[in-house]
Scaffold this active site. Structure first.
Site, short mmCIF file in Angstrom:
data_model
loop_
_atom_site.label_atom_id
_atom_site.label_comp_id
_atom_site.label_asym_id
_atom_site.label_seq_id
_atom_site.Cartn_x
_atom_site.Cartn_y
_atom_site.Cartn_z
N SER A 124 34.63 14.39 13.07
CA SER A 124 34.27 13.15 12.39
C SER A 124 34.08 12.04 13.42
CB SER A 124 35.25 12.74 11.30
OG SER A 124 34.65 11.74 10.49
N HIS A 144 38.08 -1.93 16.82
CA HIS A 144 37.58 -3.30 16.80
C HIS A 144 38.71 -4.17 17.34
CE1 HIS A 144 34.33 -1.88 14.23
NE2 HIS A 144 35.26 -1.27 13.52
N CYS A 162 38.39 15.80 9.85
CA CYS A 162 38.59 16.92 8.92
C CYS A 162 39.58 17.92 9.51
CB CYS A 162 37.26 17.58 8.57
SG CYS A 162 36.36 18.17 9.98
#
Length: 135
Positions: free
Chosen positions: A84, A89, A107
């Site tokens: 994935s 941030h 996953c």
């Protein structure tokens, strides 16, 4: 008929407060963090981490435009995985408590608590909060 549902996604959001400002505001260090995080959780990257500085004065979201004077840039980064992706941030400003948010979507299962410790240690955060969602 008995149907067993397997977990298909594990997501962890790590909120880091009181981080070392020089660490969370440095693109090279944030890129190194993402690369090291992938190794730490035992995932496989598809490509190198992409890390960019944010514009300190204008933030646009669809039709909204917000002026943010006197706010340091911060950094946004993402690394795409076979399993994935992970992203970060950062808000390296005292008014935001030198904050960083790390998101891990996979996953493949991983140890969320150890991952939180890794993130906290890497950015020398004073404290961390996290949330795990599994489906």
């Amino acid at each position: 008929m008995n149907h067993k549902l397997n977990k298909i996604l594990q997501t962890t959001q790590v909120n880091l407060y009181g981080c070392d400002k020089q660490l969370i505001d440095n693109k090279r260090i944030v890129k190194k963090f993402l690369e090291n995080l992938v190794q730490f959780i035992g995932m496989n990257k598809i490509s190198p981490a992409l890390v960019k500085s944010k514009n300190p004065t204008v933030f646009s979201f669809e039709s909204a435009r917000v002026e943010r004077p006197n706010v340091e840039d911060g950094v946004t980064g993402v690394i795409i995985l076979y399993e994935s992706h992970c992203s970060i941030h950062t808000w390296p400003a005292d008014e935001y408590n030198n904050f960083a948010c790390v998101l891990i979507h996979s996953c493949k299962e991983y140890d969320s608590e150890k991952t939180v410790d890794f993130c906290t240690s890497f950015f020398k955060a004073e404290r961390a909060e996290f949330k795990v969602v599994s489906i």
